[in-house]
Write an enzyme that holds these catalytic residues in place. Structure first.
Site, PDB file in Angstrom:
ATOM      1  N   GLU A 231     -13.351 -15.011  25.412  1.00 45.40           N
ATOM      2  CA  GLU A 231     -12.251 -15.272  24.475  1.00 45.40           C
ATOM      3  C   GLU A 231     -12.313 -16.697  23.924  1.00 45.40           C
ATOM      4  O   GLU A 231     -11.318 -17.417  23.910  1.00 45.40           O
ATOM      5  CB  GLU A 231     -10.897 -14.992  25.148  1.00 45.40           C
ATOM      6  CG  GLU A 231     -10.767 -13.545  25.610  1.00 45.40           C
ATOM      7  CD  GLU A 231      -9.422 -13.166  26.189  1.00 45.40           C
ATOM      8  OE1 GLU A 231      -8.747 -14.042  26.749  1.00 45.40           O
ATOM      9  OE2 GLU A 231      -9.055 -11.986  26.088  1.00 45.40           O
ATOM     10  N   ASP A 310      -8.074  -4.882  30.905  1.00 38.53           N
ATOM     11  CA  ASP A 310      -7.281  -6.097  31.055  1.00 38.53           C
ATOM     12  C   ASP A 310      -5.864  -5.752  31.507  1.00 38.53           C
ATOM     13  O   ASP A 310      -4.939  -5.796  30.709  1.00 38.53           O
ATOM     14  CB  ASP A 310      -7.242  -6.839  29.705  1.00 38.53           C
ATOM     15  CG  ASP A 310      -6.570  -8.188  29.806  1.00 38.53           C
ATOM     16  OD1 ASP A 310      -6.323  -8.642  30.936  1.00 38.53           O
ATOM     17  OD2 ASP A 310      -6.287  -8.779  28.756  1.00 38.53           O
ATOM     18  N   GLU A 338       2.330  -9.095  31.978  1.00 36.33           N
ATOM     19  CA  GLU A 338       1.962  -9.240  30.569  1.00 36.33           C
ATOM     20  C   GLU A 338       2.102  -7.924  29.805  1.00 36.33           C
ATOM     21  O   GLU A 338       2.753  -7.870  28.769  1.00 36.33           O
ATOM     22  CB  GLU A 338       0.525  -9.769  30.489  1.00 36.33           C
ATOM     23  CG  GLU A 338       0.024  -9.836  29.059  1.00 36.33           C
ATOM     24  CD  GLU A 338      -1.369 -10.424  28.941  1.00 36.33           C
ATOM     25  OE1 GLU A 338      -1.953 -10.828  29.965  1.00 36.33           O
ATOM     26  OE2 GLU A 338      -1.870 -10.482  27.805  1.00 36.33           O
TER      27      GLU A 338
HETATM   28  C1  GCV Z   1      -5.642 -16.607  30.161  1.00 33.32           C
HETATM   29  C2  GCV Z   1      -5.777 -11.632  28.438  1.00 33.32           C
HETATM   30  C3  GCV Z   1      -4.537 -12.447  28.157  1.00 33.32           C
HETATM   31  C4  GCV Z   1      -4.879 -13.907  27.970  1.00 33.32           C
HETATM   32  C5  GCV Z   1      -5.616 -14.402  29.211  1.00 33.32           C
HETATM   33  C6  GCV Z   1      -6.861 -13.534  29.417  1.00 33.32           C
HETATM   34  C7  GCV Z   1      -7.642 -13.904  30.667  1.00 33.32           C
HETATM   35  O1  GCV Z   1      -6.587 -11.593  27.314  1.00 33.32           O
HETATM   36  O2  GCV Z   1      -3.883 -11.925  27.024  1.00 33.32           O
HETATM   37  O3  GCV Z   1      -3.684 -14.620  27.769  1.00 33.32           O
HETATM   38  O4  GCV Z   1      -5.982 -15.749  29.097  1.00 33.32           O
HETATM   39  O5  GCV Z   1      -6.471 -12.185  29.522  1.00 33.32           O
HETATM   40  O6  GCV Z   1      -7.469 -13.207  31.664  1.00 33.32           O
HETATM   41  O7  GCV Z   1      -8.408 -14.842  30.635  1.00 33.32           O
END
Ligand code: GCV
Length: 604
Positions: A231, A310, A338
């Site tokens: 990411e 995720d 989340e």
């Molecule tokens: C810390 C998902 C979440 C992100 C998070 C990522 C990760 O994409 O939306 O906020 O980033 O996971 O686990 O690194």
């Protein structure tokens, strides 16, 4: 006053100078409860975290004594059995905070950071000691304080902020909690090196010197946590190096000081073209790491999320957790809700963990971590009942076979003074909560029908034409992705027994049906209902159950301020569930044109 499972313990003393070790703290905690017929403590350093309780003697290592003391106190207050001896399944039982130094918390639903504000350390020592006590009381022993997405000035945690880090480590030490920090792989560039290439001698030397400085200030730092090439984060791919080369660079710097390097395996293409069906995101982690098995140094731990996507409500176990043979693994769970209701909707996680460990032999992993659900809210968790997830995670990390009903009833008895019947109502509400949430959100293992970015509330196509690899590919005839050999081939990443389980839609667990298969709306399910009817039924039922949940919670005598917060959130959950029901049902009705057999309200 906030209620959680420590509510019935006396407050910690303001002057902590005498309680400078887990042993001293154990003695103090016990003295609050057992002044007459007290326990004696017998320190046997080599016992480490283990403890034994015989004839009013608790024997254990420094931390073992503390865990034994809390086991005795929990037993006394909740009626839970006090074990005669106990040892944790994993030596690293970690909480990963995604806190930024500006005070925000990525995916945080309990207020701002407990550690930082205004780009500096800013905390209330009493509040953090309470956190230390919460962790120790359930056996958690590592706290990573900053976000894996490392933003400035958190890069300074390994430099100019070291004195602050050291002070924080001092604060947590009596609780047997060691700190960990998330580290940016490109950190050498910040120190004016021209590269962060893991095979560059100057880079290697730089990391060794940094580790030496860090351990001079914090000699018991647990290690570093790294999110690399994920990411948008920097990583070894920039230099054409593998993740074994990247991880080993840091692991070698940490090695002389006994530190571990926890390397996250959340690597996938987040810039995918949705039109391209040749890429299937759940395959990514296995494809990246499986070929590297055997190439990691022995103080590297690969941290793998429980599912291949995720933290969706339901995913199969990540095949990576079942395939690496020579590399220590940590299971990563997410306490922060989340995708699971953001600490507004009730979502007790213990039943889900039990399912994970049905497929994951406990000895396949060497450590366990959870993304924190903590924040600066008065009750630390936003939703008072979300505290049960933190509490339960500690018990799970100690013993992955811990029973969800036992964990939750223990938490309820420690937290509230309820009659057995009231406690049972709350227990059943919590045990049902995950399936209820699952029913009214994305159906049968699809996931991702959530509002983009915020991740609360429905938006069935919000992630459909985007770059994140999160597609359901619903059209007027069918929905889901075929992940068998005839489709993306993801299924082949599993051991044969699991391949056999998931291979055939007729035998695939129904709650994962659309994760593994693409099926027409008139596909007939095991109970004779069509797929589309099952989707409608689940959504009507889930919304109705959310309303029932609210009713059950309203009838319970929660003390204030919990009651106010719990009921306000339950009302929001009822509305959220109704919204999910209508949006999802309408989405599928409009696509399929098939009416509900029971003629309930679905919008045109
Ligand atoms: C810390 C998902 C979440 C992100 C998070 C990522 C990760 O994409 O939306 O906020 O980033 O996971 O686990 O690194």
């Amino acid at each position: 006053m906030h209620y959680n499972w420590l509510a019935k313990l006396p407050p910690l003393p303001e002057d902590f100078s005498q309680l400078d070790s887990p042993h001293a703290l154990a003695a103090w905690e016990l003295s609050q409860f057992f002044s007459e017929k007290g326990y004696h403590l017998e320190l046997i350093p080599e016992m480490g975290d283990r403890f034994q309780i015989h004839n009013n003697i608790i024997s254990g290592g420094e931390t073992g004594l503390l865990y034994g003391a809390y086991a005795a106190i929990r037993g006394l207050l909740s009626g839970a059995p006090i074990p005669e001896e106990s040892a944790p399944c994993y030596s690293l039982r970690m909480i990963n905070c995604w806190d930024n130094m500006d005070g925000t918390v990525e995916r945080g639903y309990a207020g701002r950071s407990l550690f930082f504000e205004g780009d500096q350390f800013a905390y209330d020592p009493a509040r953090l000691r309470h956190l230390g006590r919460m962790m120790a009381s359930v056996g958690l022993n590592v706290l990573c304080i900053n976000n894996v997405n490392v933003h400035e000035p958190a890069q300074g945690l390994l430099g100019e902020l070291l004195p602050d880090l050291s002070a924080l480590a001092d604060l947590f030490r009596p609780f047997g909690v060691r700190l960990m920090v998330s580290v940016d792989f490109s950190l050498p560039l910040r120190a004016d090196l021209s590269t962060a290439d893991p095979l560059d001698a100057a880079v290697q030397d730089w990391w060794s010197r940094v580790a030496a400085l860090v351990y001079r200030e914090v000699p018991d730092l647990a290690g570093f946590l790294v999110k690399a090439d994920s990411e948008g984060r920097p990583g070894p791919f920039t230099y054409g190096r593998s993740h074994a080369e990247g991880a080993n660079l840091l692991a070698r710097a940490l090695k002389p000081f006994g530190g571990v390097l926890v390397w996250r395996c959340f690597v996938y293409n987040c810039k995918q073209d949705w039109r391209d069906t040749s890429i299937d995101r759940p395959k990514a982690a296995y494809e990246t790491y499986q070929p590297l098995d055997g190439q990691f140094d022995d103080n590297v731990i690969l941290q793998v999320k429980n599912g291949p996507f995720d933290f969706q409500v339901r995913e199969p176990l990540s095949p990576l957790l079942l395939s690496l043979e020579k590399t220590p693994l940590a299971l990563e769970l997410q306490l922060a809700q989340e995708y699971t209701g953001q600490q507004i909707d009730l979502y007790a996680m213990a039943p889900m963990w039990q399912e994970i460990f049905e497929d994951l032999p406990t000895n396949r992993i060497q450590a366990i971590a959870a993304v924190s659900n903590l924040g600066r809210d008065e009750n630390y968790f936003g939703h008072p009942l979300a505290a049960a997830n933190f509490f339960g995670f500690g018990l799970l990390a100690w013993n992955p076979k811990a029973d969800p009903t036992d964990m939750l009833s223990q938490w309820i008895r420690l937290t509230y003074d309820f009659t057995p019947q009231q406690a049972e109502t709350l227990l059943q509400s919590m045990l049902r909560s995950r399936r209820i949430y699952e029913r009214y959100t994305a159906p049968l293992g699809l996931g991702w029908m959530i509002t983009p970015h915020s991740h609360y509330g429905p938006n069935p196509s919000g992630y459909e034409y985007d770059a994140w690899g999160t597609y359901h590919r619903a059209n007027h005839l069918a929905v889901g992705i075929d992940r068998t050999a005839a489709g993306t081939g993801y299924l082949s990443q599993y051991p044969e027994a699991l391949q056999a389980r998931y291979q055939d839609p007729a035998t695939c667990p129904e709650l994962l049906l659309l994760f593994f298969h693409r099926l027409p709306y008139d596909y007939v399910m095991q109970d004779g209902r069509t797929l589309i009817q099952r989707i409608y039924d689940d959504h009507f039922l889930g919304a109705q159950e959310a309303a029932e949940l609210e009713k059950a919670l309203r009838a319970l005598p929660f003390p204030e301020p919990d009651r106010l917060v719990i009921l306000a959130r339950a009302a929001k959950q009822t509305a959220n569930a109704a919204n999910w029901r209508d949006v999802i049902n309408t989405f599928f009705y409009r696509l399929s044109g098939i009416p509900d057999q029971k003629d309930r309200k679905i919008y045109e």
